[in-house]
Write a protein that holds these residues in place. Sequence first.
Motif, PDB file in Angstrom:
ATOM      1  N   UNK A  45    -111.667 -10.291 -84.044  1.00  0.00           N
ATOM      2  CA  UNK A  45    -111.781 -11.668 -84.515  1.00  0.00           C
ATOM      3  C   UNK A  45    -112.125 -12.578 -83.343  1.00  0.00           C
ATOM      4  N   UNK A  46    -112.183 -13.875 -83.577  1.00  0.00           N
ATOM      5  CA  UNK A  46    -112.612 -14.820 -82.525  1.00  0.00           C
ATOM      6  C   UNK A  46    -111.609 -14.916 -81.381  1.00  0.00           C
ATOM      7  N   UNK A  47    -110.390 -14.440 -81.612  1.00  0.00           N
ATOM      8  CA  UNK A  47    -109.374 -14.466 -80.552  1.00  0.00           C
ATOM      9  C   UNK A  47    -109.336 -13.159 -79.752  1.00  0.00           C
ATOM     10  N   UNK A  48    -110.162 -12.186 -80.136  1.00  0.00           N
ATOM     11  CA  UNK A  48    -110.194 -10.910 -79.428  1.00  0.00           C
ATOM     12  C   UNK A  48    -109.254  -9.862 -79.972  1.00  0.00           C
ATOM     13  N   UNK A  49    -108.610 -10.127 -81.129  1.00  0.00           N
ATOM     14  CA  UNK A  49    -107.732  -9.121 -81.739  1.00  0.00           C
ATOM     15  C   UNK A  49    -108.558  -8.008 -82.376  1.00  0.00           C
ATOM     16  N   UNK A  50    -108.086  -6.763 -82.253  1.00  0.00           N
ATOM     17  CA  UNK A  50    -108.692  -5.640 -82.970  1.00  0.00           C
ATOM     18  C   UNK A  50    -108.418  -5.829 -84.458  1.00  0.00           C
ATOM     19  N   UNK A  51    -109.462  -5.743 -85.268  1.00  0.00           N
ATOM     20  CA  UNK A  51    -109.285  -5.926 -86.701  1.00  0.00           C
ATOM     21  C   UNK A  51    -108.957  -4.590 -87.368  1.00  0.00           C
TER      22      UNK A  51
ATOM     23  N   UNK B 193     -92.420 -28.446 -58.051  1.00  0.00           N
ATOM     24  CA  UNK B 193     -92.088 -27.266 -57.266  1.00  0.00           C
ATOM     25  C   UNK B 193     -92.191 -25.980 -58.049  1.00  0.00           C
ATOM     26  N   UNK B 194     -92.338 -26.087 -59.380  1.00  0.00           N
ATOM     27  CA  UNK B 194     -92.437 -24.902 -60.232  1.00  0.00           C
ATOM     28  C   UNK B 194     -93.218 -25.255 -61.488  1.00  0.00           C
ATOM     29  N   UNK B 195     -94.192 -24.402 -61.829  1.00  0.00           N
ATOM     30  CA  UNK B 195     -94.950 -24.548 -63.065  1.00  0.00           C
ATOM     31  C   UNK B 195     -94.768 -23.264 -63.880  1.00  0.00           C
ATOM     32  N   UNK B 196     -94.287 -23.402 -65.111  1.00  0.00           N
ATOM     33  CA  UNK B 196     -94.145 -22.257 -66.026  1.00  0.00           C
ATOM     34  C   UNK B 196     -95.166 -22.434 -67.138  1.00  0.00           C
ATOM     35  N   UNK B 197     -96.039 -21.438 -67.298  1.00  0.00           N
ATOM     36  CA  UNK B 197     -97.183 -21.522 -68.205  1.00  0.00           C
ATOM     37  C   UNK B 197     -96.924 -20.672 -69.448  1.00  0.00           C
ATOM     38  N   UNK B 198     -96.892 -21.330 -70.615  1.00  0.00           N
ATOM     39  CA  UNK B 198     -96.636 -20.623 -71.877  1.00  0.00           C
ATOM     40  C   UNK B 198     -97.490 -21.237 -72.984  1.00  0.00           C
ATOM     41  N   UNK B 199     -98.773 -20.886 -72.972  1.00  0.00           N
ATOM     42  CA  UNK B 199     -99.733 -21.578 -73.856  1.00  0.00           C
ATOM     43  C   UNK B 199    -100.532 -20.636 -74.746  1.00  0.00           C
ATOM     44  N   UNK B 200    -100.001 -19.521 -75.120  1.00  0.00           N
ATOM     45  CA  UNK B 200    -100.752 -18.625 -75.985  1.00  0.00           C
ATOM     46  C   UNK B 200    -101.162 -17.347 -75.292  1.00  0.00           C
ATOM     47  N   UNK B 201    -101.929 -16.515 -76.008  1.00  0.00           N
ATOM     48  CA  UNK B 201    -102.233 -15.158 -75.555  1.00  0.00           C
ATOM     49  C   UNK B 201    -103.733 -14.894 -75.544  1.00  0.00           C
ATOM     50  N   UNK B 202    -104.119 -13.940 -74.718  1.00  0.00           N
ATOM     51  CA  UNK B 202    -105.501 -13.452 -74.702  1.00  0.00           C
ATOM     52  C   UNK B 202    -105.474 -11.934 -74.545  1.00  0.00           C
ATOM     53  N   UNK B 203    -106.527 -11.236 -74.986  1.00  0.00           N
ATOM     54  CA  UNK B 203    -106.506  -9.761 -74.962  1.00  0.00           C
ATOM     55  C   UNK B 203    -106.518  -9.179 -73.555  1.00  0.00           C
ATOM     56  N   UNK B 204    -105.951  -8.013 -73.422  1.00  0.00           N
ATOM     57  CA  UNK B 204    -105.971  -7.283 -72.158  1.00  0.00           C
ATOM     58  C   UNK B 204    -107.368  -6.713 -71.904  1.00  0.00           C
ATOM     59  N   UNK B 205    -107.686  -6.405 -70.645  1.00  0.00           N
ATOM     60  CA  UNK B 205    -109.008  -5.837 -70.335  1.00  0.00           C
ATOM     61  C   UNK B 205    -109.333  -4.577 -71.130  1.00  0.00           C
ATOM     62  N   UNK B 206    -108.331  -3.712 -71.371  1.00  0.00           N
ATOM     63  CA  UNK B 206    -108.569  -2.485 -72.144  1.00  0.00           C
ATOM     64  C   UNK B 206    -109.056  -2.814 -73.552  1.00  0.00           C
ATOM     65  N   UNK B 207    -108.444  -3.801 -74.185  1.00  0.00           N
ATOM     66  CA  UNK B 207    -108.838  -4.202 -75.539  1.00  0.00           C
ATOM     67  C   UNK B 207    -110.201  -4.887 -75.512  1.00  0.00           C
ATOM     68  N   UNK B 208    -110.452  -5.688 -74.490  1.00  0.00           N
ATOM     69  CA  UNK B 208    -111.729  -6.392 -74.381  1.00  0.00           C
ATOM     70  C   UNK B 208    -112.915  -5.433 -74.345  1.00  0.00           C
TER      71      UNK B 208
END
Length: 472
Positions: free
Chosen positions: A340-346, A318-333
């Motif tokens: 880096x390979x994860x999309x972080x600004x270096x 009845x409920x799914x809570x998703x907490x599996x890591x992060x990805x960059x926001x569209x502005x950063x993309x």
Amino acid sequence: MHSRYSLKLLLNTCEAVQGGSTSRLVRKHTPVFVENFCSRKLSTEVAQTDDEYSLEWLNKPRQKLVVLGTGWGSYSVLKHINKSKYDVIVVSPRNHFLFTPLLCSTTVGTLEFRSIIEPVRSNYFRNVQDFHLSHAVQLDAKSKTLTCQSAVQPDNLYDLKYDKLVIGVGAVSNTFGIPGVKEHAFFLKELSDARGIRDRIISNFELANQPGSDEATQDQLLHIVIVGGGPTGVEFGAELYDFLREDVARLYSTGLQQKVKVTLIEANKILGSFDKRLREYAERKIIKRKQFEILQGVVAEVTRNNVHLKDGTKIPCGLVVWSTGLSPRPFVQQLTFKKDKYGHIMTNRKLQVPDVDDEHSVYSLGDCADIEGMPLPATAQVAERKGKWLAEYLNGDTSEDFQFSNLGMLAYVGGYSGLSDFKPKLFKLTGFHAWFVWRSAYLTKLGSWKSRFQVPMDWLKTLIFGRDISRF
């Protein structure tokens, strides 16, 4: 001597009036002529032989510092920056700072939502228009121009000039492209996420309790799936355990309480960043609980009432809570900076983005950035320390590179038991002592005295009267 002392007192008053740390009491009791004196530029140069008391700084134009975001990194910059040196402008679609380590506690009513937030405008901006409730949508680093979109009126686009820019927009939950996650799962990063989860939990209990609800429907409604075994997933499960043990039987029935099931899905090991002994302690604690299970697997799809695993397992819920890591926001993309390979600004070790003509003009920190050659975890501790250091660097109080030493990690596993993972082996604690450290540490780290008063009061109310399950 008397005149010099008076001048120094006036300068200190000016700094208090113009700075960001001014209290309402200081402003209330500051004479009008002093405030007027501090707010205008002096046209005459005061002759002083001692440079310490020179008034030249009053004539010096301030640089415009634009800070993007109100998370741990950006808020730390805002708190520690010297506002007598900068005109600070904050751009964020969120007008408050959120104390995320206690966010899970709000999902079941252990804490109230407003107890863990701090309004950004409490930082006393020089001008009321220096906070923009907006998104950053485009950046032209050459002309030092930022394009913003109002969060209140999305068709309102405008440009904002800056001398220095701090990018601290954070990140979003990573769905890994799995079908149905955005549509049917709840994330746990913002206050709105916690409110949605709390509403769904209460709604499902009420539906399961209504006449005509058969056993299969009750089992499905009262099955909660947590995807991701990091600190957020484990602490949300811990809050659920306390809620079930202390409140559900009292508010509903023992029969309904016994139908609740919580499944924690993790592809590897839970709390992977913690010491092995502490991690195994947490696993044993969770597995011992009758209605809790840890399932090693990979999610293939999420539908309205089910979670499908890659091995073909179908889990009604009845409920799914998703907490599996992060990805960059569209502005950063869409930024052209090196990532880096994860999309972080270096950045370099002074948190500067070196891909711009003026490397002293753009800085980045928090979950959207990482230091080249010095990768750090995306935690509140790292972001806050970066923000404080960057403020000191911009204030001219340090010229050294940023250095980070991990102070340790804390986690709550439910039933007044916790984990404290600090460097000296003596302080790698489990159980009640770790829970006490967990609560004490976060209480002292809360951003204001208001929160330090409200949070203990919420804990006390929960202990005496139980959790508030009002639906609104």
